[in-house]
Enzyme design. Structure first.
Site, PDB file in Angstrom:
ATOM      1  N   GLU A  18       0.841  -1.205   0.000  1.00 20.15           N
ATOM      2  CA  GLU A  18       0.000   0.000   0.000  1.00 20.15           C
ATOM      3  C   GLU A  18       0.877   1.257   0.000  1.00 20.15           C
ATOM      4  O   GLU A  18       1.806   1.366   0.793  1.00 20.15           O
ATOM      5  CB  GLU A  18      -0.901  -0.016   1.231  1.00 20.15           C
ATOM      6  CG  GLU A  18      -1.824   1.187   1.285  1.00 20.15           C
ATOM      7  CD  GLU A  18      -2.836   1.080   2.423  1.00 20.15           C
ATOM      8  OE1 GLU A  18      -3.612   0.122   2.426  1.00 20.15           O
ATOM      9  OE2 GLU A  18      -2.822   1.969   3.294  1.00 20.15           O
ATOM     10  N   ALA A  52     -10.074  10.748   2.904  1.00 23.49           N
ATOM     11  CA  ALA A  52     -11.520  10.717   3.132  1.00 23.49           C
ATOM     12  C   ALA A  52     -12.170  11.995   2.637  1.00 23.49           C
ATOM     13  O   ALA A  52     -11.622  13.094   2.795  1.00 23.49           O
ATOM     14  CB  ALA A  52     -11.796  10.523   4.613  1.00 23.49           C
ATOM     15  N   HIS A  78      -7.851   3.047  -3.947  1.00 21.61           N
ATOM     16  CA  HIS A  78      -8.767   3.146  -2.816  1.00 21.61           C
ATOM     17  C   HIS A  78      -9.774   4.248  -3.166  1.00 21.61           C
ATOM     18  O   HIS A  78      -9.421   5.258  -3.775  1.00 21.61           O
ATOM     19  CB  HIS A  78      -8.049   3.576  -1.540  1.00 21.61           C
ATOM     20  CG  HIS A  78      -7.064   2.586  -1.009  1.00 21.61           C
ATOM     21  ND1 HIS A  78      -6.828   2.412   0.335  1.00 21.61           N
ATOM     22  CD2 HIS A  78      -6.245   1.705  -1.633  1.00 21.61           C
ATOM     23  CE1 HIS A  78      -5.914   1.483   0.515  1.00 21.61           C
ATOM     24  NE2 HIS A  78      -5.521   1.043  -0.668  1.00 21.61           N
ATOM     25  N   GLY A 109     -14.978   5.104   4.273  1.00 17.99           N
ATOM     26  CA  GLY A 109     -14.345   6.322   4.799  1.00 17.99           C
ATOM     27  C   GLY A 109     -14.972   6.629   6.147  1.00 17.99           C
ATOM     28  O   GLY A 109     -15.780   5.844   6.671  1.00 17.99           O
ATOM     29  N   ASP A 110     -14.591   7.755   6.710  1.00 19.84           N
ATOM     30  CA  ASP A 110     -15.095   8.092   8.045  1.00 19.84           C
ATOM     31  C   ASP A 110     -16.008   9.308   7.991  1.00 19.84           C
ATOM     32  O   ASP A 110     -15.756  10.242   7.235  1.00 19.84           O
ATOM     33  CB  ASP A 110     -13.915   8.361   8.984  1.00 19.84           C
ATOM     34  CG  ASP A 110     -13.161   7.080   9.269  1.00 19.84           C
ATOM     35  OD1 ASP A 110     -13.813   6.132   9.741  1.00 19.84           O
ATOM     36  OD2 ASP A 110     -11.951   7.021   8.992  1.00 19.84           O
ATOM     37  N   HIS A 150     -14.648  -3.492  13.463  1.00 18.06           N
ATOM     38  CA  HIS A 150     -14.592  -2.072  13.126  1.00 18.06           C
ATOM     39  C   HIS A 150     -14.969  -1.243  14.359  1.00 18.06           C
ATOM     40  O   HIS A 150     -15.904  -1.609  15.087  1.00 18.06           O
ATOM     41  CB  HIS A 150     -15.552  -1.769  11.965  1.00 18.06           C
ATOM     42  CG  HIS A 150     -15.394  -0.373  11.481  1.00 18.06           C
ATOM     43  ND1 HIS A 150     -16.067   0.693  12.060  1.00 18.06           N
ATOM     44  CD2 HIS A 150     -14.596   0.146  10.534  1.00 18.06           C
ATOM     45  CE1 HIS A 150     -15.681   1.810  11.458  1.00 18.06           C
ATOM     46  NE2 HIS A 150     -14.794   1.509  10.528  1.00 18.06           N
TER      47      HIS A 150
HETATM   48  P1  FAD Z   1     -18.153  -0.295   6.145  1.00 20.41           P
HETATM   49  O1  FAD Z   1     -17.950  -1.626   5.549  1.00 20.41           O
HETATM   50  O2  FAD Z   1     -19.287   0.515   5.627  1.00 20.41           O
HETATM   51  O3  FAD Z   1     -18.324  -0.500   7.720  1.00 20.41           O
HETATM   52  C1  FAD Z   1     -18.345   0.603   8.621  1.00 20.41           C
HETATM   53  C2  FAD Z   1     -19.221   0.232   9.806  1.00 20.41           C
HETATM   54  O4  FAD Z   1     -20.586   0.146   9.389  1.00 20.41           O
HETATM   55  C3  FAD Z   1     -18.888  -1.117  10.435  1.00 20.41           C
HETATM   56  O5  FAD Z   1     -19.103  -1.019  11.813  1.00 20.41           O
HETATM   57  C4  FAD Z   1     -19.931  -2.051   9.814  1.00 20.41           C
HETATM   58  O6  FAD Z   1     -20.225  -3.173  10.633  1.00 20.41           O
HETATM   59  C5  FAD Z   1     -21.125  -1.118   9.711  1.00 20.41           C
HETATM   60  N1  FAD Z   1     -22.059  -1.479   8.651  1.00 20.41           N
HETATM   61  C6  FAD Z   1     -21.775  -1.865   7.389  1.00 20.41           C
HETATM   62  N2  FAD Z   1     -22.895  -2.074   6.676  1.00 20.41           N
HETATM   63  C7  FAD Z   1     -23.928  -1.810   7.509  1.00 20.41           C
HETATM   64  C8  FAD Z   1     -25.345  -1.815   7.378  1.00 20.41           C
HETATM   65  N3  FAD Z   1     -25.933  -2.164   6.224  1.00 20.41           N
HETATM   66  N4  FAD Z   1     -26.106  -1.464   8.454  1.00 20.41           N
HETATM   67  C9  FAD Z   1     -25.540  -1.115   9.641  1.00 20.41           C
HETATM   68  N5  FAD Z   1     -24.193  -1.091   9.818  1.00 20.41           N
HETATM   69  C10 FAD Z   1     -23.403  -1.423   8.781  1.00 20.41           C
HETATM   70  N6  FAD Z   1      -9.927   5.264   4.807  1.00 20.41           N
HETATM   71  C11 FAD Z   1      -9.719   6.325   3.989  1.00 20.41           C
HETATM   72  O7  FAD Z   1     -10.267   7.405   4.246  1.00 20.41           O
HETATM   73  N7  FAD Z   1      -8.938   6.194   2.859  1.00 20.41           N
HETATM   74  C12 FAD Z   1      -8.338   5.030   2.514  1.00 20.41           C
HETATM   75  O8  FAD Z   1      -7.643   4.949   1.509  1.00 20.41           O
HETATM   76  C13 FAD Z   1      -8.538   3.896   3.373  1.00 20.41           C
HETATM   77  N8  FAD Z   1      -7.986   2.701   3.083  1.00 20.41           N
HETATM   78  C14 FAD Z   1      -8.237   1.618   3.881  1.00 20.41           C
HETATM   79  C15 FAD Z   1      -7.696   0.370   3.525  1.00 20.41           C
HETATM   80  C16 FAD Z   1      -7.929  -0.740   4.315  1.00 20.41           C
HETATM   81  C17 FAD Z   1      -7.345  -2.075   3.911  1.00 20.41           C
HETATM   82  C18 FAD Z   1      -8.717  -0.623   5.509  1.00 20.41           C
HETATM   83  C19 FAD Z   1      -8.951  -1.814   6.378  1.00 20.41           C
HETATM   84  C20 FAD Z   1      -9.259   0.605   5.860  1.00 20.41           C
HETATM   85  C21 FAD Z   1      -9.047   1.737   5.046  1.00 20.41           C
HETATM   86  N9  FAD Z   1      -9.588   2.984   5.351  1.00 20.41           N
HETATM   87  C22 FAD Z   1      -9.365   4.064   4.525  1.00 20.41           C
HETATM   88  C23 FAD Z   1     -10.377   3.178   6.584  1.00 20.41           C
HETATM   89  C24 FAD Z   1     -11.893   3.031   6.359  1.00 20.41           C
HETATM   90  O9  FAD Z   1     -12.379   4.015   5.479  1.00 20.41           O
HETATM   91  C25 FAD Z   1     -12.543   3.174   7.732  1.00 20.41           C
HETATM   92  O10 FAD Z   1     -12.241   2.053   8.541  1.00 20.41           O
HETATM   93  C26 FAD Z   1     -14.029   3.447   7.747  1.00 20.41           C
HETATM   94  O11 FAD Z   1     -14.377   3.864   9.070  1.00 20.41           O
HETATM   95  C27 FAD Z   1     -14.888   2.232   7.435  1.00 20.41           C
HETATM   96  O12 FAD Z   1     -14.718   1.812   6.187  1.00 20.41           O
HETATM   97  P2  FAD Z   1     -15.310   0.389   5.695  1.00 20.41           P
HETATM   98  O13 FAD Z   1     -15.114   0.381   4.242  1.00 20.41           O
HETATM   99  O14 FAD Z   1     -14.755  -0.713   6.506  1.00 20.41           O
HETATM  100  O15 FAD Z   1     -16.862   0.617   6.080  1.00 20.41           O
END
Ligand code: FAD
Length: 289
Positions: A18, A52, A78, A109-110, A150
């Site tokens: 990465e 983000a 990403h 994202g956050d 998460h």
């Molecule tokens: P999601 O899969 O949407 O999950 C987030 C939360 O929502 C979890 O608690 C999940 O259980 C919950 N959830 C999911 N679906 C539902 C639903 N239908 N109903 C209720 N709850 C639900 N961030 C950046 O800003 N830029 C990057 O480039 C970046 N790269 C990353 C690369 C990797 C390998 C990882 C592991 C993380 C990365 N992140 C990055 C961080 C990521 O954006 C954050 O962890 C963010 O808070 C959650 O992203 P996610 O895609 O896991 O979210």
């Protein structure tokens, strides 16, 4: 090329790295040096982070397009969806399509740190997976997984259920970094019990910069090994590299021995530690070039 085709073409575990888009000239030089040094490894793919809300939108896009065109391995972009409209993301995906980038790491994202509601059309990463899928079969979609759950998840059961649903719509998972291999194996077992067998590559973060890793671990909910950080911080400069590499190799070896299909290495745009790790693990040294 699809990262899945590339992973399948590689003998043995798939190694990926990465990168993040640098902000300064010095950072740019460091990244270029790392890309050059990593040419000695048969990488499955590289990925480039996305700030983000789109804060690195153009820099991420330009770096992914450049690496996709210039390197022998595919580049994965990403992409985060919180704070974006559908039209903005479709425009970016169409641009990637025109420029030969067809591997997307679809992320939520956050939400804003001040607790205010996020603008835009998206809440969860799975909605972005659906959007990318609608762009056509030529896109490969990876998603994020959190072995230690998460940080926004209220409980293990719902975390794993949402993760299994998201992975089942996707081609590949890549995990957040962690330091105990059992966290990864437990997640894989949980997913298997939920009927999800999409491959998930574990993310390994060497302890090169304990202060930075501690901060990132706090943000992502990963347990931070203070004992390893203390050892790195207390070591004289000449011993530090070996301590960092040995710890990352020990974790990687446990993951591979336990059946992990690959390793996603967080190198923070530097190659030295990654090259030493790969050498000790005796992996991926047959460059196709
Ligand atoms: P999601 O899969 O949407 O999950 C987030 C939360 O929502 C979890 O608690 C999940 O259980 C919950 N959830 C999911 N679906 C539902 C639903 N239908 N109903 C209720 N709850 C639900 N961030 C950046 O800003 N830029 C990057 O480039 C970046 N790269 C990353 C690369 C990797 C390998 C990882 C592991 C993380 C990365 N992140 C990055 C961080 C990521 O954006 C954050 O962890 C963010 O808070 C959650 O992203 P996610 O895609 O896991 O979210």
């Amino acid at each position: 090329m699809s990262v899945i085709e590339r992973i399948e073409a590689i003998e043995g575990p798939a190694l990926s790295v990465e990168f993040f888009p640098p902000k300064t000239d010095k950072g740019e030089q460091q990244l270029r040096r790392a890309v050059e040094q990593l040419r000695s490894i048969d990488l499955a793919f590289i990925s480039v982070t996305y700030g983000a809300g789109g804060s690195t939108r153009d820099r991420t896009r330009d770096l992914v397009v450049e690496l996709e065109a210039s390197e022998s391995y595919p580049a994965m972009a990403h992409l985060t969806c919180i704070g974006h409209t559908k039209d903005e993301l479709v425009e970016l995906l169409e641009d990637y399509d025109r420029n030969g980038v067809h591997n997307i790491l679809a992320l939520a994202g956050d939400p804003p740190a001040d607790g205010s509601p996020a603008s835009g059309d998206f809440t969860y990463a799975s909605e972005l997976v659906e959007l990318v899928r609608r762009q056509g079969d030529h896109f490969t979609v990876a998603v994020a997984a959190h072995p230690e759950l998460h940080p926004r998840s209220p409980d293990r059961a719902s975390d794993r259920r949402h993760l299994a649903e998201k992975l089942s719509m996707s081609d590949l998972g890549v995990t957040q970094f962690f330091f105990d291999a059992d966290d990864y194996f437990r997640m894989v077992d949980d997913l298997s019990e939920l009927g999800c067998d999409t491959p998930v590559h574990p993310g390994v973060m060497p302890m090169t910069n304990p202060t930075g890793v501690r901060r990132m671990a706090a943000m992502s909910g990963a347990t931070f090994p203070e004992d390893l950080a203390d050892k790195v911080e207390a070591a004289v400069e000449s011993d530090r590299h070996a301590i960092v590499v040995d710890a990352a190799v020990a974790l990687s070896q446990r993951l591979l021995d336990g059946g992990a299909p690959g390793l996603h290495l967080y190198g923070l745009n530097r190659a030295e530690v990654l090259l030493s790790m790969v050498e000790q693990l005796e992996l991926g040294l047959d460059s196709p070039a």
